[in-house]
Design a protein around this motif. Sequence first.
Motif, PDB file in Angstrom:
ATOM      1  N   PRO A 170       0.826  -1.208   0.000  1.00 46.82           N
ATOM      2  CA  PRO A 170       0.000   0.000   0.000  1.00 46.82           C
ATOM      3  C   PRO A 170       0.861   1.260   0.000  1.00 46.82           C
ATOM      4  CG  PRO A 170       0.126  -0.909   2.199  1.00 46.82           C
ATOM      5  CD  PRO A 170       0.872  -1.868   1.309  1.00 46.82           C
ATOM      6  N   GLN A 171       0.261   2.353  -0.420  1.00 46.76           N
ATOM      7  CA  GLN A 171       0.879   3.666  -0.320  1.00 46.76           C
ATOM      8  C   GLN A 171       0.336   4.371   0.928  1.00 46.76           C
ATOM      9  OE1 GLN A 171       3.264   4.492  -2.289  1.00 46.76           O
ATOM     10  NE2 GLN A 171       3.011   3.174  -4.078  1.00 46.76           N
ATOM     11  N   PHE A 172       0.820   5.584   1.196  1.00 50.41           N
ATOM     12  CA  PHE A 172       0.278   6.399   2.283  1.00 50.41           C
ATOM     13  C   PHE A 172      -1.005   7.032   1.771  1.00 50.41           C
ATOM     14  CE2 PHE A 172       0.176  10.552   4.580  1.00 50.41           C
ATOM     15  CZ  PHE A 172      -0.135  10.026   5.832  1.00 50.41           C
ATOM     16  N   THR A 173      -2.154   6.527   2.243  1.00 52.51           N
ATOM     17  CA  THR A 173      -3.443   6.889   1.651  1.00 52.51           C
ATOM     18  C   THR A 173      -4.466   7.305   2.706  1.00 52.51           C
ATOM     19  OG1 THR A 173      -3.982   4.527   1.653  1.00 52.51           O
ATOM     20  CG2 THR A 173      -3.160   5.472  -0.413  1.00 52.51           C
ATOM     21  N   PRO A 174      -4.275   8.437   3.378  1.00 53.70           N
ATOM     22  CA  PRO A 174      -5.248   8.873   4.385  1.00 53.70           C
ATOM     23  C   PRO A 174      -6.466   9.538   3.744  1.00 53.70           C
ATOM     24  CG  PRO A 174      -3.484  10.456   4.216  1.00 53.70           C
ATOM     25  CD  PRO A 174      -3.112   9.323   3.300  1.00 53.70           C
ATOM     26  N   GLN A 175      -7.504   9.695   4.555  1.00 56.44           N
ATOM     27  CA  GLN A 175      -8.711  10.433   4.177  1.00 56.44           C
ATOM     28  C   GLN A 175      -9.029  11.413   5.303  1.00 56.44           C
ATOM     29  OE1 GLN A 175     -12.968   8.954   4.548  1.00 56.44           O
ATOM     30  NE2 GLN A 175     -12.709   8.743   2.342  1.00 56.44           N
ATOM     31  N   LEU A 176      -9.283  12.664   4.955  1.00 62.31           N
ATOM     32  CA  LEU A 176      -9.646  13.688   5.932  1.00 62.31           C
ATOM     33  C   LEU A 176     -10.787  14.507   5.366  1.00 62.31           C
ATOM     34  CD1 LEU A 176      -9.108  15.263   8.589  1.00 62.31           C
ATOM     35  CD2 LEU A 176      -7.524  16.693   7.275  1.00 62.31           C
ATOM     36  N   GLY A 177     -11.870  14.643   6.132  1.00 65.21           N
ATOM     37  CA  GLY A 177     -12.997  15.364   5.581  1.00 65.21           C
ATOM     38  C   GLY A 177     -13.983  15.875   6.612  1.00 65.21           C
ATOM     39  N   TYR A 178     -15.006  16.527   6.109  1.00 65.03           N
ATOM     40  CA  TYR A 178     -16.103  17.076   6.910  1.00 65.03           C
ATOM     41  C   TYR A 178     -17.412  16.538   6.342  1.00 65.03           C
ATOM     42  CZ  TYR A 178     -19.864  20.407   7.847  1.00 65.03           C
ATOM     43  OH  TYR A 178     -21.072  20.973   8.175  1.00 65.03           O
ATOM     44  N   ASN A 179     -18.299  16.042   7.207  1.00 60.97           N
ATOM     45  CA  ASN A 179     -19.603  15.520   6.802  1.00 60.97           C
ATOM     46  C   ASN A 179     -20.721  16.236   7.539  1.00 60.97           C
ATOM     47  OD1 ASN A 179     -18.428  13.694   5.103  1.00 60.97           O
ATOM     48  ND2 ASN A 179     -18.830  11.896   6.357  1.00 60.97           N
ATOM     49  N   VAL A 180     -21.823  16.439   6.855  1.00 62.94           N
ATOM     50  CA  VAL A 180     -23.030  16.966   7.481  1.00 62.94           C
ATOM     51  C   VAL A 180     -24.178  16.034   7.112  1.00 62.94           C
ATOM     52  CG1 VAL A 180     -23.437  18.512   5.503  1.00 62.94           C
ATOM     53  CG2 VAL A 180     -24.595  18.934   7.681  1.00 62.94           C
ATOM     54  N   SER A 181     -25.022  15.696   8.104  1.00 58.51           N
ATOM     55  CA  SER A 181     -26.158  14.814   7.857  1.00 58.51           C
ATOM     56  C   SER A 181     -27.444  15.469   8.363  1.00 58.51           C
ATOM     57  CB  SER A 181     -25.959  13.453   8.533  1.00 58.51           C
ATOM     58  OG  SER A 181     -25.873  13.596   9.934  1.00 58.51           O
ATOM     59  N   TYR A 182     -28.528  15.159   7.681  1.00 61.56           N
ATOM     60  CA  TYR A 182     -29.839  15.694   8.031  1.00 61.56           C
ATOM     61  C   TYR A 182     -30.771  14.532   8.345  1.00 61.56           C
ATOM     62  CZ  TYR A 182     -34.477  17.722   7.469  1.00 61.56           C
ATOM     63  OH  TYR A 182     -35.783  18.111   7.663  1.00 61.56           O
ATOM     64  N   ARG A 183     -31.296  14.514   9.588  1.00 53.99           N
ATOM     65  CA  ARG A 183     -32.199  13.450  10.037  1.00 53.99           C
ATOM     66  C   ARG A 183     -33.620  13.813   9.613  1.00 53.99           C
ATOM     67  NH1 ARG A 183     -30.859   9.848  14.206  1.00 53.99           N
ATOM     68  NH2 ARG A 183     -32.434   8.202  14.368  1.00 53.99           N
ATOM     69  N   PHE A 184     -34.115  13.166   8.537  1.00 56.44           N
ATOM     70  CA  PHE A 184     -35.431  13.538   8.022  1.00 56.44           C
ATOM     71  C   PHE A 184     -36.526  12.578   8.457  1.00 56.44           C
ATOM     72  CE2 PHE A 184     -33.408  10.934   4.743  1.00 56.44           C
ATOM     73  CZ  PHE A 184     -34.393   9.999   4.453  1.00 56.44           C
ATOM     74  N   ALA A 185     -36.176  11.491   9.141  1.00 58.62           N
ATOM     75  CA  ALA A 185     -37.169  10.553   9.664  1.00 58.62           C
ATOM     76  C   ALA A 185     -36.586   9.877  10.891  1.00 58.62           C
ATOM     77  CB  ALA A 185     -37.566   9.525   8.604  1.00 58.62           C
ATOM     78  N   GLU A 186     -37.420   9.072  11.544  1.00 54.66           N
ATOM     79  CA  GLU A 186     -36.966   8.452  12.798  1.00 54.66           C
ATOM     80  C   GLU A 186     -35.718   7.609  12.595  1.00 54.66           C
ATOM     81  OE1 GLU A 186     -38.614   5.382  16.267  1.00 54.66           O
ATOM     82  OE2 GLU A 186     -39.933   6.046  14.646  1.00 54.66           O
ATOM     83  N   ARG A 187     -35.652   6.856  11.505  1.00 58.91           N
ATOM     84  CA  ARG A 187     -34.502   5.975  11.271  1.00 58.91           C
ATOM     85  C   ARG A 187     -33.687   6.344  10.034  1.00 58.91           C
ATOM     86  NH1 ARG A 187     -34.087   1.431  14.305  1.00 58.91           N
ATOM     87  NH2 ARG A 187     -35.873   0.859  15.604  1.00 58.91           N
ATOM     88  N   TRP A 188     -34.044   7.433   9.352  1.00 55.36           N
ATOM     89  CA  TRP A 188     -33.381   7.763   8.099  1.00 55.36           C
ATOM     90  C   TRP A 188     -32.742   9.146   8.152  1.00 55.36           C
ATOM     91  CZ3 TRP A 188     -32.992   4.098   4.364  1.00 55.36           C
ATOM     92  CH2 TRP A 188     -33.877   3.014   4.431  1.00 55.36           C
ATOM     93  N   SER A 189     -31.586   9.263   7.498  1.00 52.78           N
ATOM     94  CA  SER A 189     -30.933  10.559   7.365  1.00 52.78           C
ATOM     95  C   SER A 189     -30.174  10.595   6.042  1.00 52.78           C
ATOM     96  CB  SER A 189     -29.973  10.822   8.534  1.00 52.78           C
ATOM     97  OG  SER A 189     -28.945   9.849   8.572  1.00 52.78           O
ATOM     98  N   ALA A 190     -29.925  11.818   5.555  1.00 54.89           N
ATOM     99  CA  ALA A 190     -29.156  12.038   4.333  1.00 54.89           C
ATOM    100  C   ALA A 190     -27.834  12.694   4.708  1.00 54.89           C
ATOM    101  CB  ALA A 190     -29.927  12.901   3.357  1.00 54.89           C
ATOM    102  N   GLU A 191     -26.766  12.348   3.971  1.00 58.08           N
ATOM    103  CA  GLU A 191     -25.428  12.804   4.349  1.00 58.08           C
ATOM    104  C   GLU A 191     -24.629  13.221   3.125  1.00 58.08           C
ATOM    105  OE1 GLU A 191     -22.695  10.832   7.526  1.00 58.08           O
ATOM    106  OE2 GLU A 191     -22.089  10.014   5.571  1.00 58.08           O
ATOM    107  N   SER A 192     -23.834  14.273   3.295  1.00 54.49           N
ATOM    108  CA  SER A 192     -22.899  14.699   2.266  1.00 54.49           C
ATOM    109  C   SER A 192     -21.702  15.359   2.951  1.00 54.49           C
ATOM    110  CB  SER A 192     -23.571  15.659   1.272  1.00 54.49           C
ATOM    111  OG  SER A 192     -22.700  15.943   0.198  1.00 54.49           O
ATOM    112  N   GLY A 193     -20.796  15.938   2.166  1.00 49.18           N
ATOM    113  CA  GLY A 193     -19.625  16.581   2.746  1.00 49.18           C
ATOM    114  C   GLY A 193     -18.539  16.763   1.716  1.00 49.18           C
TER     115      GLY A 193
END
Length: 253
Positions: free
Chosen positions: A59-82
């Motif tokens: 493998p190479q040096f392969t990190p991931q760094l990010g920001y996510n925001v999610s919206y809870r639109f139902a009791e068990r469901w949410s949408a996410e992006s970032g």
Amino acid sequence: MQLYKKIVWSIILCISTTGIKAQTDIGYFSHKIVAGYNIGATLPNNLPREVRSIDAYWPQFTPQLGYNVSYRFAERWSAESGIALDLKGMGVRDKVKYMYTDVNMDGNNIKGYFTGRNETEVKITYVTIPIRISYHLNDTWCLKLGAYASYRYSSEFSGTVWDGYLRKTEDKDIINSELINIEEKDVAVFNFGKELRTFDFGLSTGFEHRFNKKFGIYTEATYSFTPIFPKSFAGVDMEMRNIYITVGMTYKI
């Protein structure tokens, strides 16, 4: 480095501008920092017949760094992006037979079918935007399914062939080809990094587990729908895709 700075400052800006809203919209919006590591390979769906054996993988040096925001639109469901800075890559050493390639020897580009040993290293930096739907099993576990779109910021697809021979041909006519012996490593080299597609699209699926209100872990598997090289590029005579698993930590803001 300028892109890295922009990503980091964007994450800091998101933290500073959404922290208060996250507290007032509990149960609807959540914001978090993700930090993980990509493990996988850039490879064809099926091992082509030209590849006779895999002798080494790293493998190479392969990190991931990010920001996510999610919206809870139902009791068990949410949408996410970032947005995330996503590094992918690997190295492989194999034995090949009649693998079509384009190598540089003494400043000259030579195309043809190579038989012998091949070593390739892949290093790609992407800016990735995921779009996912989450199903919450309970307060600590959730399953995720969606897609991602990545912009290639920098890339390297380089290597060398040796311990074999190349049948030189411009029109893939192997019968009337010229035989060139290549014995030493790093004499015949290639770098197709600039030939990679600018964008990568694919499927994303995984899960997240929260230990407490702040910290959690996540695992994500991604499969690219688009080969890394466009069809017009003939230097690599096989469709190769990014197939990776990311394992990391989350921090809720």
